[in-house]
Write a protein that holds these residues in place. Sequence first.
Motif, PDB file in Angstrom:
ATOM      1  N   UNK A 241      36.468  35.468 -23.849  1.00 42.63           N
ATOM      2  CA  UNK A 241      35.232  34.699 -23.749  1.00 42.63           C
ATOM      3  C   UNK A 241      34.667  34.456 -25.144  1.00 42.63           C
ATOM      4  N   UNK A 242      34.148  33.254 -25.350  1.00 44.42           N
ATOM      5  CA  UNK A 242      33.584  32.875 -26.652  1.00 44.42           C
ATOM      6  C   UNK A 242      32.055  32.933 -26.592  1.00 44.42           C
ATOM      7  N   UNK A 243      31.455  33.167 -27.741  1.00 44.39           N
ATOM      8  CA  UNK A 243      29.998  33.365 -27.807  1.00 44.39           C
ATOM      9  C   UNK A 243      29.400  32.599 -28.982  1.00 44.39           C
ATOM     10  N   UNK A 244      28.263  31.984 -28.741  1.00 47.36           N
ATOM     11  CA  UNK A 244      27.491  31.388 -29.837  1.00 47.36           C
ATOM     12  C   UNK A 244      26.270  32.268 -30.078  1.00 47.36           C
ATOM     13  N   UNK A 245      25.878  32.384 -31.348  1.00 47.94           N
ATOM     14  CA  UNK A 245      24.767  33.270 -31.706  1.00 47.94           C
ATOM     15  C   UNK A 245      23.887  32.633 -32.767  1.00 47.94           C
ATOM     16  N   UNK A 246      22.591  32.939 -32.698  1.00 46.73           N
ATOM     17  CA  UNK A 246      21.637  32.514 -33.715  1.00 46.73           C
ATOM     18  C   UNK A 246      20.824  33.710 -34.163  1.00 46.73           C
ATOM     19  N   UNK A 247      20.704  33.907 -35.474  1.00 50.80           N
ATOM     20  CA  UNK A 247      19.999  35.076 -36.008  1.00 50.80           C
ATOM     21  C   UNK A 247      18.869  34.635 -36.932  1.00 50.80           C
ATOM     22  N   UNK A 248      17.677  35.167 -36.680  1.00 49.82           N
ATOM     23  CA  UNK A 248      16.516  34.889 -37.539  1.00 49.82           C
ATOM     24  C   UNK A 248      15.849  36.213 -37.903  1.00 49.82           C
ATOM     25  N   UNK A 249      14.887  36.142 -38.830  1.00 51.40           N
ATOM     26  CA  UNK A 249      14.122  37.333 -39.189  1.00 51.40           C
ATOM     27  C   UNK A 249      14.054  37.540 -40.686  1.00 51.40           C
ATOM     28  N   UNK A 250      13.482  38.692 -41.071  1.00 51.02           N
ATOM     29  CA  UNK A 250      13.402  39.041 -42.480  1.00 51.02           C
ATOM     30  C   UNK A 250      12.288  38.354 -43.233  1.00 51.02           C
TER      31      UNK A 250
END
Length: 491
Positions: free
Chosen positions: A195-204
Amino acid sequence: MKDLTEYRDTISEQELFSFFYDKIISREICAFSALKEFAEPVLKDKRTHAVIMRCFELIRRLYWGFFSGMTLAAHKKLWRELVIPDKDFPDAGDLKRTISISNLYISMMDIHGYTKFCQDSRKNLSRLHALDRIINNEIRRISTQCQAISQRERGDEMVLISASATDALTASIAIIDYFGDTSRRTGDAGILPILKISAGITGGNTSIPLIITESGNLSGFLLNAAARLQNRANELSPRESRIMITKQVYLNYVKENSTVKSTLAKNDGVYFFDTGTIEFKGVQLPTCEAVFKPEERYKEQFSEEMNKLIASARDSLWEQRVYLDLMDLLAKTAAVMPRFNVTLKFPINGKTAVSNDTVTELCRKGVDAYNQEEYPTAVLTLKQFMLLLDQIPNYDRLILDYLRGIIDKYDALLKMFETAVNKEIDEKAQLIYTGNNLKTYYAAKNGASVYEDMRSIGRKSKALTPKRTLWINLIRQNKEEMEFTLYSGKK
């Protein structure tokens, strides 16, 4: 026991806990500070402290929502950032409800093809149960190992909270690897497909607060931005795993690994590819792609060309740099990406197939046309690129997005350019044509075909304003219309 005034040494710990339990379950007490204030009359008895800690665990489980699984032992970094510790009970405290700290990161993750998987598995419930167990249990285990906490949202979505950019990236990549490699799984998880996954990361960023609601759920711009980035990752790679992050996450990752390197940094496990500024509902975010798959590290070789194009588009250098920088990027990409030879569904300009060499050849044609001020040919070349590259499997979608956006700007400019040239031909017809040609020109206005032939002659006349001068003047006159920003999602 009906009231704390009835407390005596003969009251058992279990009875005291039952008394507090009723208060907590009925929501009369929802925070540890409230519990401590209420229990103050009995706190002098050390025997009650173990009961108070049991009550704290109950409050944490019931009222900390997203953070109910967070413990001091397993999540030391997050605990320091998210919990207000009690001076008398250092292992207990209250959850912060409004957080404006730099050391907090959100990763929003989504499983590709989840709906189709559920439809295909409707007659095989064991597969559905296996996936459900992975999302609820295995992902939590992996997150905890990476000093993060996770929670399932709306079926196939997962939200991770971390206390550092390194932890956020490490946890996200570990989860993607788990879903993408069946050998990493145990038990019935092995029956699931890759299975493939898309991700978005924010913060800091301290200027962007995160709100924890009364029920312990997350709210605020950070969460929305992570969702937008995850959606952007899904747009760029609808069938492959991809991680999009804000530039701030990248900068903080570099800072965190500048002295003592994490395992991810030591292994050179991620490369950050600048993807420019993306607009989300009126908010502009500088972004990067976190390239973690070895087969995609070729992107590193055209990062310089990509950065030049991003800069020239941002600075509206449409007179020459945007076009030529785009050609440089397309040529370099063709040179370094895996070899391809794709048969076209429909012939384009006589071509039945496209390969790396086809792209290189077309780049030379586009550069020559632009430098020779043959702007209609140059813009047509861009359109041919779009038709060709769109049919190449796994061709980088970011480049296609820039190509599509630049085509729209130059196409609009070309229409203004041709209108201005034709107007000038009409105004200077007596300078351009002589004798019978002039008579033919005026007569041709009544016949479109002949009229256009005469205009073709007129476009080559030296009596007209030089093409480059006219082209640049139109760019400057329409500066606002030529501003370029990639947009993602619904407006």
